[in-house]
Design an enzyme around this catalytic site. Structure first.
Site, PDB file in Angstrom:
ATOM      1  N   CYS A 221      24.604   8.811   7.440  1.00 31.90           N
ATOM      2  CA  CYS A 221      24.137   6.421   8.056  1.00 31.90           C
ATOM      3  C   CYS A 221      25.250   6.520   8.600  1.00 31.90           C
ATOM      4  O   CYS A 221      25.478   5.769   8.820  1.00 31.90           O
ATOM      5  CB  CYS A 221      23.685   6.010   6.556  1.00 31.90           C
ATOM      6  SG  CYS A 221      24.637   6.965   5.001  1.00 31.90           S
TER       7      CYS A 221
ATOM      8  N   THR B 138       0.979  -1.566  -0.002  1.00 30.16           N
ATOM      9  CA  THR B 138       0.151  -0.277   0.405  1.00 30.16           C
ATOM     10  C   THR B 138       0.694   1.687  -0.267  1.00 30.16           C
ATOM     11  O   THR B 138       1.595   1.192   0.694  1.00 30.16           O
ATOM     12  CB  THR B 138      -0.867   0.044   1.052  1.00 30.16           C
ATOM     13  OG1 THR B 138      -1.210  -1.463   0.870  1.00 30.16           O
ATOM     14  CG2 THR B 138      -1.854   0.978   1.181  1.00 30.16           C
TER      15      THR B 138
END
Ligand SMILES: Cc1ncc(COP(=O)(O)O)c(C=O)c1O
Length: 404
Positions: free
Chosen positions: A337, A250
């Site tokens: 990161c 979704t």
């Protein structure tokens, strides 16, 4: 509101826009309205109508901006997913006849790590060198391209140094050899004025491009991949047929709606881009004047309007970052990161900086709302902190000498 160090959050100055951008004021204005809506765009009933419209409208706005078909766009979770999907798709389709890829050595880890994974599967990766000046090695690309090359992957602009690579020239070379061309365009939107260069993305002649909403003032967890018609694609996520069965799951409807809302601002960001460029240049000139033994990496190469990567000798980048953080400034030592990772930035090492230089690096990335007053305050504070840290280093060295 206070943060952990007791500084008021309102007073904080955010200079880390390449890691993520704050949410656009447009989103803040419309947030309560978006929040009320929760239909699944795949449902048939009326409750899905609004989210289905969000998807359609955002896709159309993005397609208009890139000058491509809406069918060539896939919504996903962000650029890491996009980059991994592209490299794996090309490998899956081409591994038998074209097992080689050319990848720039300064890509984001989502490209580098995927390529390293493909190496374990038998891919031959040619890592394209990038010089300290920021220059990508076009002669290397020409020498390695062959009928065995499936993909060339070079980012539009580097997230750590801001260097902008000659993508059109590289895609012409790639296509000349029958290879596909991918560019990670994450750092482009809102920081580079395509219109001023009379360009739209389509003119770079790419087969694949990746984007991430949280890098241009929309919500994180939302990305877009451009996949040129008929280019190889394998869905990384299998599921209920969303995105024409090219990405199951979704859709992140709020994220996609946020993307649609900021596109107008991105399209009209020329003035903001020019202002960031002015402030960045002013900042660099003043820092170089006021702080000794300091250089700007790839200063002479075309760079994004907002990015500055400094080497400040005899300073530990992490210590500097933490000291600035305590004083209310958010900056970075490299890619977000890798924060908390004591290893120096692989990008800077790849560009030929020494370990000591990479460890003394600081990335400053301005944003649309950065003001001259903020920049001036930052310069003052940076100077003060650097002087202090250098004097501590010096006394530590004296102490070592005395005690020997
Ligand atoms: C150049 C570049 N590519 C890819 C990514 C990953 O994007 P995302 O956070 O959407 O996975 C980043 C984020 O730092 C980036 O700077």
């Amino acid at each position: 509101m206070q943060n952990h160090s007791g500084t008021s959050l309102q007073e904080r100055i955010y200079l880390d826009h390449n890691a993520t951008t704050p949410h656009s004021p447009v989103l803040k204005q419309r947030w309560s309205e978006l929040y009320e809506v929760s239909g699944n765009p795949s449902s048939i009933h009326q409750d899905s109508r609004i989210t289905k419209t969000w998807l359609r409208e955002t896709r159309q706005k993005f397609a208009d901006y890139l000058n491509c078909s809406t069918l060539e766009l896939i919504f996903n979770s962000g650029a890491s997913e996009g980059n991994s999907s592209i490299l794996k798709s090309v490998w899956n389709f081409k591994k038998d006849s074209k097992p080689e890829m050319l990848i720039s050595s300064v890509e984001h880890p989502s490209v580098i790590k995927t390529a390293e994974y493909l190496e374990t599967m038998g891919a031959i990766i040619h890592w394209i060198p990038v010089a300290r000046s920021g220059q990508i090695d076009l002669a290397f690309i020409k020498s390695k391209l062959s009928e065995k090359t499936s993909l060339v992957s070079v980012m539009f602009a580097n997230n750590e140094t801001g260097t902008i690579f000659p993508i059109k020239e590289i895609s012409t070379l790639a296509h000349g050899a029958g290879a596909l061309m991918h560019s990670d365009c994450v750092q482009m939107l809102g920081k580079y004025d395509l219109q001023a260069h009379e360009l739209r993305l389509k003119e770079f002649d790419l087969d694949y491009a990746t984007f991430s909403a949280h890098k241009f003032y929309a919500l994180s967890g939302t990305g877009v991949v451009y996949v040129k018609k008929n280019s190889p694609w394998v869905s990384l996520v299998h599921g209920g047929g969303q995105e024409r069965s090219r990405r199951g799951g979704t859709e992140n409807v709020l994220g996609i709606a946020s993307l649609g809302l900021v596109m107008e601002e991105v399209k009209n960001s020329s003035v903001k881009v020019n202002e960031m460029f002015r402030l960045r240049n002013l900042m660099e000139a003043q820092i170089l004047k006021e702080i000794s033994r300091c250089t700007v990496t790839a200063a002479e190469y075309p760079r994004l309007s907002n990015t500055s990567s400094l080497v400040i000798q005899d300073i530990d980048g992490e210590t500097l970052l933490m000291s600035l953080d305590l004083k209310g400034f958010a900056v970075s030592t490299g890619a977000a990161c890798s924060s908390g990772n004591p290893e120096p930035s692989p990008v800077l090492l790849m560009m030929g900086l020494s370990r000591a230089e990479a460890q003394s690096s600081l990335r400053i990335s301005l944003g649309w709302s950065t003001t001259e007053a903020q920049v001036q305050l930052f310069i003052l504070t940076l100077k003060e902190v650097v002087e202090k840290l250098r004097s501590i280093n010096l006394s530590a060295k004296d102490y070592e000498n005395v005690s020997r």
